[in-house]
Design an enzyme around this catalytic site. Structure first.
Site, PDB file in Angstrom:
ATOM      1  CD  GLU A  17     -16.605  13.023 -24.439  1.00  0.00           C
ATOM      2  OE1 GLU A  17     -17.118  11.942 -23.387  1.00  0.00           O
ATOM      3  OE2 GLU A  17     -16.521  13.563 -24.391  1.00  0.00           O
TER       4      GLU A  17
ATOM      5  CE1 TYR B 158      -5.495  14.700 -20.483  1.00  0.00           C
ATOM      6  CE2 TYR B 158      -4.223  13.575 -19.608  1.00  0.00           C
ATOM      7  CZ  TYR B 158      -5.222  14.421 -20.657  1.00  0.00           C
ATOM      8  OH  TYR B 158      -5.787  13.382 -21.453  1.00  0.00           O
TER       9      TYR B 158
ATOM     10  NE  ARG C  12     -10.347  15.735 -17.427  1.00  0.00           N
ATOM     11  CZ  ARG C  12     -10.454  14.883 -18.392  1.00  0.00           C
ATOM     12  NH1 ARG C  12      -9.276  14.140 -18.839  1.00  0.00           N
ATOM     13  NH2 ARG C  12     -11.485  15.071 -19.404  1.00  0.00           N
TER      14      ARG C  12
ATOM     15  N   GLY D 217      -6.566  -1.605 -34.307  1.00  0.00           N
ATOM     16  CA  GLY D 217      -5.122  -0.389 -34.517  1.00  0.00           C
ATOM     17  C   GLY D 217      -5.407  -0.983 -36.279  1.00  0.00           C
TER      18      GLY D 217
ATOM     19  CB  ALA E 213      -6.816   7.984 -34.533  1.00  0.00           C
TER      20      ALA E 213
ATOM     21  CG  ASP F  29     -12.646  11.267 -29.590  1.00  0.00           C
ATOM     22  OD1 ASP F  29     -12.846  10.729 -29.380  1.00  0.00           O
ATOM     23  OD2 ASP F  29     -11.679  11.710 -30.072  1.00  0.00           O
TER      24      ASP F  29
END
Length: 379
Positions: free
Chosen positions: A75, A151, A153, A270, A298, A300
């Site tokens: 985001e 990650y 998170r 793609g 890509a 985003d």
């Protein structure tokens, strides 16, 4: 009178005043006091961003001795790309009261994004992750080697996002509210927030949703929740490979059949391009040939390009081309974010006839020489 979508067929100039509560409850029952305002921003993006560590040398993570620090988050990537493309954008999220949180907020603000609605959590950390870029590919048809991603998170500040912590005045301040399916996979409170934000109600902005299916985040949960959320949105982005993996849908037409409610559905294919469905219209635009450095960011960038063209009221074909061009900018750099070419350059490339569009080949550094590229294609 607003019909609950605030737009019709993405004609954003028709947006009317939106309402939100002045009461303590950010999502009040009907009948509580509301005030009407005109959206002050182009786009609001809500979701987690993390500090990213990228190896300073090649090889597996086990052998890497040092890392370069950057940022990553679907985001915030969209918000930064839109801000760099000349739009007003806000990022809504939570970060820890730590140095990593400082770095995220400062970096995203440095791209021109409004970060005034970002909350600091003194008890939960900012998320981080480590990744390799994978081996470089030569074209979009040949995927680079598989990257390692680790990650950290779980229990992050952003995972505590909830309806009680997010105010309507912050998320309804834009002509578009952009969300992704990553957020709903972070926690039960995040899922409650996503259900709230994708609920159709009068006065809300256009809601854009990138499915962004991340299998590792779901841990056996039913990914059809992503389809449920998508049905409450106005614009949906989904990869054809994502739709096959998450929902067993074979192609773009099957995706549209499964998601009839959104005004527009964009299926990314793609190297094959992308297909957009809007009303009764179906438009396919092939992707240009790209010398890929890394695939990160890509999708985003594609969403940002499509949203930028949508905000400007461009035709559906040009929205897809803007998406492809900004994705190509991201594909030709090693990190999540690329500086896009100027709006005038993107407009000129998107306006090429089909033959010239088919001759485009975009490699590292192409955004710095977009004018020369236009001349080459013309010749």
């Amino acid at each position: 009178m607003c019909n609950g979508h605030c737009v019709s067929c993405f004609e954003l100039s028709n947006i009317r005043s939106c309402a939100w509560s002045t009461a303590a409850d950010p999502y009040p029952d009907p009948g509580e006091v509301n005030v009407s305002v005109t959206p002050s921003l182009d786009v609001v993006c809500l979701g987690e961003s993390m500090v990213t560590f990228v190896p300073s040398s090649g090889g597996p993570l086990a052998d890497v001795a040092s890392f370069a620090r950057t940022i990553g988050g679907a985001e915030s990537n969209v918000a930064c790309t839109l801000a760099r493309a000349g739009h007003s954008a806000r990022w809504v999220s939570r970060v820890g009261s730590d140095g990593f949180g400082d770095h995220l907020v400062e970096t995203i603000a440095g791209a021109g994004v409004d970060v005034g609605a970002v909350q600091r959590d003194p008890h939960r950390p900012t998320g981080i992750y480590f990744r390799t870029a994978g081996e470089r590919a030569t074209t979009l048809d040949a995927a680079p080697g598989r990257a390692e991603v680790v990650y950290y998170r779980k229990g992050s500040a952003a995972s505590a996002l909830s309806p009680a912590l997010v105010q309507r005045r912050d998320v309804w301040a834009g002509r578009v509210l952009h969300l992704t399916g990553i957020t709903c996979a972070l926690s039960a409170t995040c899922r409650a927030l996503m259900r709230r934000l994708t609920h159709r109600e009068p006065g809300r902005p256009l809601v854009s949703f990138d499915v962004n299916h991340r299998p590792a985040l779901w841990h056996g949960a039913d990914p059809w929740l992503l389809a449920e959320l998508a049905r409450g949105c106005d614009l949906v982005f989904v990869g054809e490979d994502e739709a096959q993996a998450a929902w067993g849908l074979p192609d773009a037409d099957a995706v549209r059949a499964a998601l009839p409610e959104p005004a527009t559905v964009v299926v990314k294919q793609g190297a094959g391009g992308a297909t957009a469905f809007s009303g009764g219209t179906r438009v396919h635009v092939p992707a240009p040939v790209v010398d890929v450095v890394a695939h990160v960011g890509a999708g985003d960038a594609f969403a940002a390009g499509f949203l930028s063209a949508t905000l400007r009221g461009l035709p559906l074909r040009d929205r897809l081309r803007h998406g492809h061009l900004l994705a190509a900018a991201a594909l030709t750099v090693p990190g999540d974010l690329a500086v896009p070419p100027s709006r005038e350059q993107v407009d000129a490339l998107a306006a090429l006839d089909d033959s010239a569009w088919g001759r485009l080949r975009l490699g590292p550094g192409w955004t710095d020489r977009a004018d020369d590229l236009l001349e080459e294609v013309a010749r």
